[in-house]
Design a protein around this motif. Structure first.
Motif: not given
Length: 98
Positions: A31-33, A61-63, A77-86
């Motif tokens: 997800f992008l957060v 964190n992606i510059k 823009k800088d972005q932040k990705k989240a990898y969520v494990k279920l």
């Protein structure tokens, strides 16, 4: 946790080849957060929105890249990705989300 804050944490799911392969292999969803989101906020937001149990959250964190437009230099823009494990037996289906 404030419910309004949790609703604004998730920007969008990442639907790419890499994210799809990771989802099939490791039960992780990308997800992008928002840049100031914490792992606990991301976990609570995913559990609230998708009604699943989260095992772990990893963030990246992606510059933003430098780009030239004519003689001017700009920056994405800088972005932040989240990898969520279920947890085992849990699944997210993006087509059925209300």
């Amino acid at each position: 946790m404030n419910i309004d804050r949790l609703m604004k944490i998730m920007i969008s799911p990442l639907i790419t080849e890499k994210a799809t392969q990771i989802a099939e292999k490791n039960k992780q969803f990308a997800f992008l957060v928002v840049p100031d989101a914490t792992k606990l906020e991301i976990k609570n937001a995913v559990e609230m929105l998708f009604k699943v149990q989260v095992k772990s959250v990893s963030v990246i964190n992606i510059k933003g890249k430098l780009k030239r437009v004519g003689k001017f230099m700009g920056r994405r823009k800088d972005q932040k990705k989240a990898y969520v494990k279920l947890m085992n037996g849990q699944e997210i289906n993006f087509t059925e989300v209300v």
